[in-house]
Design a protein around this motif. Sequence first.
Motif, short mmCIF file in Angstrom:
data_model
loop_
_atom_site.label_atom_id
_atom_site.label_comp_id
_atom_site.label_asym_id
_atom_site.label_seq_id
_atom_site.Cartn_x
_atom_site.Cartn_y
_atom_site.Cartn_z
N ILE A 58 0.84 -1.21 0.00
CA ILE A 58 0.00 0.00 0.00
C ILE A 58 0.87 1.25 0.00
CG2 ILE A 58 -1.59 1.34 1.45
CD1 ILE A 58 -2.95 -1.35 2.13
N THR B 12 2.17 2.07 -3.39
CA THR B 12 1.21 2.73 -4.28
C THR B 12 1.07 4.19 -3.89
OG1 THR B 12 -0.68 2.26 -2.89
CG2 THR B 12 -0.12 0.61 -4.56
N ASN B 13 1.17 4.48 -2.61
CA ASN B 13 1.03 5.86 -2.17
C ASN B 13 2.20 6.71 -2.62
OD1 ASN B 13 -1.40 5.48 -1.07
ND2 ASN B 13 -0.71 5.41 1.07
N ASP C 88 -0.15 6.99 -8.13
CA ASP C 88 -1.21 6.38 -8.96
C ASP C 88 -1.39 4.92 -8.58
OD1 ASP C 88 1.17 5.47 -9.72
OD2 ASP C 88 0.87 5.75 -11.89
N CYS C 89 -2.09 4.20 -9.44
CA CYS C 89 -2.39 2.77 -9.29
C CYS C 89 -2.67 2.36 -7.84
CB CYS C 89 -1.29 1.88 -9.90
SG CYS C 89 0.32 2.10 -9.15
N ARG C 90 -3.59 3.12 -7.21
CA ARG C 90 -4.04 2.76 -5.88
C ARG C 90 -4.94 1.53 -5.96
NH1 ARG C 90 -4.13 7.38 -2.34
NH2 ARG C 90 -6.12 6.74 -1.45
N LYS D 26 -4.25 4.69 6.29
CA LYS D 26 -3.54 5.09 5.05
C LYS D 26 -4.53 5.37 3.92
CE LYS D 26 0.31 2.04 6.32
NZ LYS D 26 1.40 3.02 6.50
N GLN D 27 -5.52 4.51 3.81
CA GLN D 27 -6.47 4.63 2.69
C GLN D 27 -7.87 4.40 3.23
OE1 GLN D 27 -4.56 2.59 -0.69
NE2 GLN D 27 -6.55 2.78 -1.71
N LEU E 48 -10.72 2.50 1.20
CA LEU E 48 -10.45 1.25 0.49
C LEU E 48 -11.43 0.17 0.97
CD1 LEU E 48 -8.64 -0.43 -1.43
CD2 LEU E 48 -7.23 -0.96 0.58
#
Lengths: 134, 506
Positions: free
Chosen positions: A50, A53-54, A58-60, A85-86, A89
């Motif tokens: 993760i 990606t951060n 992009d490409c989360r 973090k997300q 999600l």
Amino acid sequence: MIVSRMSDKLHRILIVDDDVDILANLSDILGDIGYETVTASSGPKALEKIDETNVSGDCRFDLCLVDFKMPGMDGVELLELIRSKQPKLPAIMITAYAGDDGDRRALAAGTLEVMKKPVDIKALLGMIDEAISS
Amino acid sequence: MNELKDTELLLKTLEAIHDGAVDAILTITEWGIIETVNSSTESLFGYSRSELIGSNVSMLMPSPYRDEHDAYLESYRNTGLKRIIGIGREVVAQRKDGTIFPMHLAVSEVNVGERRVFAGFIRDHTDLKKYEEQQASLGRIIEDSLNEVFIFDSETLYFIQVNRGARQNLGYTLQELNKLTPVDIKPEYTLDQFRAWIRPLLAGEMEKLELSAVHVRKDGTTYDVDINLQVSTYLSKPVLVAIALDVTQRRIAERLLKRQQEEMQDELKRQVEARTAELRQAQSELVLNEKFSMLGKVSGGIAHEIRNPLNAVKTSAYFLLNAKNPSPEKIREHLERIDRQVSIADNVITALSDVAKLPEAERSPISIESLIRDVVASANIEANIQKVFKFPDKLPHVMADEHQIAIAFRNLVRNARDAMPDGGTLLIEARVEGDRVVISVIDTGVGISEENLQKVMDPLFSTKARGMGLGLSITQAIVEKNLGSLEVESNEGKGSSFHITLKSES
């Protein structure tokens, strides 16, 4: 029957399980119907993915599939860290346990659904599709 | 001459007796006038001889006898009816100083020539009277005593005297008791036993005998007595005196007390038993709960361990059924996975049956070094774990069931592997200790907390994500079946050491 994909956009799914066979199987099944999959065999490894990606921005991930019982950090603990973090999600928990306690903890950590092993794949795919398109 | 001498001698003798007599002796005329007195008469009544002689004898009597005496004499003169003469009786007299005292008076009628005189023989009974009164009082006290007093002949054993308390309690009259012996009211004794029992008393070996016995009344009812028995004399005869205390009430009280104590003890016992039963019940409930909890853990463990391979099998099957144009390699990969996962599920079930019924060890000499090298080789140990073996040259064979002991070591090696997810060193070494070989499996992994160290051998205890927590308990069971021992030591964060000790081939 293969579940058809509504969108052409490539969706990325993070699969976390300490059983490499499960990782391979889910990856094969989801890959076969057009998802991009990333696998991690533990909670810390999933967090690394993760973070990667951060960093790139992009490409989360569009969804994560998390096994409940894993050595060290368990699925619920991992989800709580992922939330920091997300926050948005979507997550689906997969568990071999029949107990309600894990379910409650998983749902409290923001899990969409808790699925019992052995997993009903069609139901899982339907849920993934729904979660990603909404 | 001689006759005269004899008469003189007799007279002198009589005179001496008369004057020297302890008793007062005096003579009176038919009309009551004192004619002669002896010295004792003077000293007894306090009158001098001259005062007495010529006076009426009634002066020596208190009223009303003094006034009536002349009438007695007249009556005798007229009727000849003897009321005291030749009989003697107890009368009272009065001294010159007015004191009155008891005396015994014997009167004889004597003819001196033509005249008739009366001779009185008087003995002072003051002391005797006192003694008799004391005796009477004592007798009355004994008679009235609530203690039972029995006097019985020391030879015939017949009762001689029995006081009122005893007579009333027993229901016998004295006449009846005179024909009975103590054995008649103590039926638990035979005559011989009773005689044997009192022998030391009669022999003077003992002063007193004590006895608790049962007395039987005339009507057949009984009562408890405590008896003291002594030798004494009664009317110049050796007798036995028994003083018995009716202790029926005391015995009843004692029995009541004893019964109350027994009841209390019974009650206490009952309460203890009831409490024990409650505890047992609670304990068995606990055990049952424990069993249910164990059953829950086992089923949870089985569910988890079976569902994981089933999940893998099911997902592979789904892929094989639904994948679009899977490559032959992919198909083979999934089939192999299914095969492997089925074996995993089977292993879980085998492990369970191993616990349920571990077969008897068939021990034979085996080379532990080659066995351990095989186990480690098949344990899928990742490259980040360094494997070190330290086996001495000429390590003796150990006596063990090869198949079982391989399972035991495989569990230890797998645990060591799982304890080092980030790598480390797996050291396996063996050393000889007397007739035994100690094999140690040592890792540099996460270690075991002090708290968990107590529980690692317990079935179903696990800190792993996979596994039912049966490995170490199976290992321990196997080692014990192979007459060996298993020990564990650990440093949390630094690693653990497991030592299996097995007998060498002799």
